[in-house]
Structure formats: structure tokens, C-alpha cells
Design a protein around this motif. Structure first.
Motif, mmCIF file in Angstrom:
data_model
loop_
_atom_site.group_PDB
_atom_site.id
_atom_site.type_symbol
_atom_site.label_atom_id
_atom_site.label_comp_id
_atom_site.label_asym_id
_atom_site.label_seq_id
_atom_site.Cartn_x
_atom_site.Cartn_y
_atom_site.Cartn_z
ATOM 1 N N ASP A 32 -7.749 3.225 2.024
ATOM 2 C CA ASP A 32 -8.439 2.542 1.106
ATOM 3 C C ASP A 32 -8.398 1.425 1.164
ATOM 4 O O ASP A 32 -7.324 0.565 0.297
ATOM 5 C CB ASP A 32 -8.478 3.241 0.088
ATOM 6 C CG ASP A 32 -9.258 3.765 -1.572
ATOM 7 O OD1 ASP A 32 -10.508 2.834 -0.874
ATOM 8 O OD2 ASP A 32 -8.708 3.476 -2.267
ATOM 9 N N MET A 33 -9.097 0.681 0.554
ATOM 10 C CA MET A 33 -9.510 -1.088 0.018
ATOM 11 C C MET A 33 -9.851 -0.805 -1.329
ATOM 12 O O MET A 33 -10.250 -0.765 -1.639
ATOM 13 C CB MET A 33 -10.785 -1.761 0.679
ATOM 14 C CG MET A 33 -10.179 -1.055 2.402
ATOM 15 S SD MET A 33 -8.907 -2.098 3.259
ATOM 16 C CE MET A 33 -8.740 -1.771 4.860
ATOM 17 N N LEU B 90 -5.581 -1.623 8.293
ATOM 18 C CA LEU B 90 -4.947 -1.840 7.574
ATOM 19 C C LEU B 90 -4.713 -3.478 7.374
ATOM 20 O O LEU B 90 -3.823 -3.836 6.201
ATOM 21 C CB LEU B 90 -3.083 -1.871 8.236
ATOM 22 C CG LEU B 90 -1.723 -1.564 7.874
ATOM 23 C CD1 LEU B 90 -2.161 -0.670 6.869
ATOM 24 C CD2 LEU B 90 -0.745 -1.441 8.823
ATOM 25 N N PHE B 91 -4.965 -4.609 7.664
ATOM 26 C CA PHE B 91 -4.950 -5.664 7.711
ATOM 27 C C PHE B 91 -6.644 -5.914 6.565
ATOM 28 O O PHE B 91 -5.948 -7.399 6.290
ATOM 29 C CB PHE B 91 -4.475 -6.040 8.418
ATOM 30 C CG PHE B 91 -3.408 -6.316 9.587
ATOM 31 C CD1 PHE B 91 -2.382 -6.076 8.773
ATOM 32 C CD2 PHE B 91 -3.535 -5.725 10.787
ATOM 33 C CE1 PHE B 91 -1.342 -5.273 10.203
ATOM 34 C CE2 PHE B 91 -3.258 -5.161 11.688
ATOM 35 C CZ PHE B 91 -1.519 -4.957 11.271
ATOM 36 N N LEU C 245 -2.743 5.001 1.369
ATOM 37 C CA LEU C 245 -3.154 4.849 2.606
ATOM 38 C C LEU C 245 -3.275 6.440 2.839
ATOM 39 O O LEU C 245 -2.146 7.415 2.133
ATOM 40 C CB LEU C 245 -1.604 4.640 4.051
ATOM 41 C CG LEU C 245 -0.983 2.817 3.182
ATOM 42 C CD1 LEU C 245 0.617 3.061 3.772
ATOM 43 C CD2 LEU C 245 -2.015 2.673 4.193
ATOM 44 N N PRO C 246 -3.184 7.525 3.915
ATOM 45 C CA PRO C 246 -3.289 8.125 3.962
ATOM 46 C C PRO C 246 -2.131 8.866 4.672
ATOM 47 O O PRO C 246 -1.060 8.421 5.301
ATOM 48 C CB PRO C 246 -4.201 8.949 5.687
ATOM 49 C CG PRO C 246 -4.748 6.895 6.354
ATOM 50 C CD PRO C 246 -4.591 5.868 5.408
ATOM 51 N N SER C 247 -1.839 10.039 4.020
ATOM 52 C CA SER C 247 -0.604 10.972 4.366
ATOM 53 C C SER C 247 -0.400 10.705 5.892
ATOM 54 O O SER C 247 -0.884 10.841 6.516
ATOM 55 C CB SER C 247 -0.377 12.221 3.370
ATOM 56 O OG SER C 247 0.526 12.868 4.343
ATOM 57 N N GLY C 248 1.159 10.399 6.051
ATOM 58 C CA GLY C 248 1.977 10.089 7.190
ATOM 59 C C GLY C 248 1.369 8.548 8.015
ATOM 60 O O GLY C 248 1.605 8.840 8.894
ATOM 61 N N GLU C 249 0.508 8.480 7.359
ATOM 62 C CA GLU C 249 0.672 6.699 7.653
ATOM 63 C C GLU C 249 1.634 5.925 8.692
ATOM 64 O O GLU C 249 1.214 4.918 9.224
ATOM 65 C CB GLU C 249 -0.170 5.651 7.141
ATOM 66 C CG GLU C 249 -0.517 4.309 8.086
ATOM 67 C CD GLU C 249 -2.095 4.744 8.753
ATOM 68 O OE1 GLU C 249 -1.721 3.645 9.253
ATOM 69 O OE2 GLU C 249 -2.327 6.010 8.874
ATOM 70 N N VAL C 250 3.182 5.647 7.131
ATOM 71 C CA VAL C 250 3.711 5.056 7.845
ATOM 72 C C VAL C 250 4.481 5.560 8.610
ATOM 73 O O VAL C 250 5.391 4.542 8.938
ATOM 74 C CB VAL C 250 4.903 5.304 5.910
ATOM 75 C CG1 VAL C 250 6.455 4.545 6.139
ATOM 76 C CG2 VAL C 250 4.050 4.754 5.079
ATOM 77 N N GLN C 251 5.290 7.215 9.046
ATOM 78 C CA GLN C 251 6.081 7.707 9.711
ATOM 79 C C GLN C 251 4.822 7.149 10.678
ATOM 80 O O GLN C 251 5.625 6.798 12.171
ATOM 81 C CB GLN C 251 5.553 8.659 9.731
ATOM 82 C CG GLN C 251 6.174 9.985 10.671
ATOM 83 C CD GLN C 251 8.211 9.423 10.892
ATOM 84 O OE1 GLN C 251 8.305 8.754 9.536
ATOM 85 N NE2 GLN C 251 8.772 9.777 11.679
ATOM 86 N N ALA D 236 0.821 -1.470 0.030
ATOM 87 C CA ALA D 236 0.089 -0.050 0.272
ATOM 88 C C ALA D 236 0.982 1.151 -0.172
ATOM 89 O O ALA D 236 2.060 1.663 0.612
ATOM 90 C CB ALA D 236 -0.955 0.419 1.773
ATOM 91 N N LEU D 237 0.232 2.314 -0.716
ATOM 92 C CA LEU D 237 1.360 3.413 -0.766
ATOM 93 C C LEU D 237 0.333 4.383 -0.112
ATOM 94 O O LEU D 237 -0.654 4.478 -0.503
ATOM 95 C CB LEU D 237 1.850 4.160 -2.412
ATOM 96 C CG LEU D 237 2.128 2.957 -2.796
ATOM 97 C CD1 LEU D 237 1.789 3.082 -4.503
ATOM 98 C CD2 LEU D 237 2.849 2.495 -2.981
#
Length: 232
Positions: free
Chosen positions: A128-129, A164-165, A138-144, A119-120
Motif C-alpha cells: 500500500d502506497m 516496494l521502492f 505491507l501484506p502479511s508475510g512480506e517481511v519474511q 513500512a509495516l
């Protein structure tokens, strides 16, 4: 070296029970002082019901440690082989859609887990599925938020319900999250692996193979996004 009277007095005061108590408190004494074994008189293999066969015990423990090492080596080799097979499967993709399908459908089988996704981050307010119920954007900042400064995060005994899963959110109990680094054509993202076994992923595991798989996924996603721009 001369032994003074005080040392003799202390030695004379030590009895068998004192020595036994000391060894119980320091079970690694002979490991730390192996030279002592060279001057000790070890009992014969069968020298009476009350005599512990130290040689037999030492061999038994050594064999047990060897068995553990062999089992760990086989497990590590199995995981390594599965990771290589997963990477080869991803590299067979001929388009981004096919790549995503391989990640979602084939990686769980090859890695013996229950879900996998890439997911990006994008212009969305929530995760978003896809039509298959897998996270795509993914919403901005989700990875951080998920990884902080780490490249990989392994989590054991997670609670269900995390979107997320995706469709497996109520099934997943341990997860591996690996960062996908951004480029000119690709936003930051995640490689997401989830398993119902709460011990499949845990913080004490090595992360080298997961990092390797994430780097390959990163290269492939960037390649297909770049190809898409060229086609446009």
C-alpha cells in the motif's frame, strides 16, 4: 642437518628459470617466508638497467596499500557520520507522521541515496502506497518473504519495477532492507533504503550501521504507536 646426495642433485638441477617460474606461481613466497629476506643480497637502489630495485618496489607497494587503507578509513568514517546524522534526524520527530516524513525526505539526502521508507505489515493484499508514492503497509508475510531469517539484506544490481521502492521503483538499482521487530503495539516491518548506484549496497558490505539505524527506527515507531493508543 646433513644434505644427502639426492638433495644435492635436485639443487644442482634448479636453474634461474626454474626459480623464476616457481616465484611466479607463488607470488606470496616472501610474505610467507620473510626470514629469507634477511639472508638475501638485495641490489643497491641504482645498480644497472636490468636490476629491479626490490627496496623501491617494496616501498611502492607498501605505500599503495597504505593509501587504500586510508581511503577505506575515510569512507567508513564518512558513512558512520552520515548514519549518526540520520539517526539524530529521526529522533527529532515529534509525531509518527513527522517521523515518516523525516525518513522519506531527509534520510536520502543525509545518506546520499535516492529513497528511504519505513513500512509495516498490515491488513492489505498488496503493498500500500502513501500519497507521496512511498510504501506504508505491507501484506502479511512480506517481511519474511524478503528477509527470510536475516535481519538485514543487501542487494546489488536489482531490476526496476519493484513496488516496494514506491515512486523510485524504476530508479533503484541497489537496496538495503532491515527488519523492524514487532511488539505488542507494533507489527513487523521494514526499513527500506534504495539507491540508483548499483554498488551503493551489496552483499559484501558490513550491516552494523544499517542494523543500528533499524533498531532506532523500530524504537521510535513503537513509541509513537504506543503514544497513539494512550491518546485514544
Amino acid at each position: 642437518m646433513t644434505t644427502n646426495s639426492r638433495d644435492k642433485h635436485v639443487c644442482n638441477d634448479l636453474g634461474d628459470n626454474d626459480i623464476i617460474a616457481y616465484l611466479k606461481k607463488h607470488p606470496d613466497f616472501f610474505v610467507q617466508n620473510p626470514n629469507i629476506l634477511e639472508v638475501m643480497e638485495l641490489p643497491a637502489r641504482y645498480s644497472g638497467e636490468q636490476i629491479v630495485d626490490l627496496q623501491h618496489e617494496a616501498l611502492k607497494r607498501l605505500r599503495a596499500k597504505q593509501d587504500v587503507l586510508v581511503d577505506n578509513s575515510r569512507t567508513n568514517m564518512s558513512i558512520q557520520t552520515a548514519t549518526h546524522e540520520a539517526v539524530l534526524a529521526m529522533m527529532e520527530a515529534r509525531s509518527l507522521d513527522e517521523f515518516i516524513g523525516i525518513v522519506q525526505d531527509e534520510l536520502p539526502v543525509l545518506l546520499d541515496i535516492d529513497m528511504a521508507a519505513v513500512a509495516l505489515e498490515g491488513a492489505v493484499e498488496a503493498i500500500d502506497m502513501s500519497a507521496d508514492g512511498m510504501p506504508v503497509l505491507l501484506p502479511s508475510g512480506e517481511v519474511q518473504n524478503r528477509l527470510g531469517d536475516s535481519d538485514v539484506r543487501l542487494i546489488a544490481s536489482v531490476e526496476g519495477g519493484d513496488h516496494l521502492f514506491g515512486a523510485a521503483r524504476d530508479l533503484v538499482r541497489s537496496v538495503a532492507l532491515a527488519r523492524l521487530y514487532p511488539s505488542e503495539v507494533m507489527p513487523t516491518g521494514l526499513l527500506i533504503l534504495g539507491a540508483r548506484d548499483e554498488n551503493m549496497f551489496h552483499p559484501h558490505q558490513g550491516t552494523e550501521l544499517i542494523t543500528f539505524m533499524a533498531r532506532v527506527a523500530e524504537i521510535l515507531v513503537e513509541k509513537w504507536l504506543e503514544q497513539g493508543e494512550l491518546d485514544d
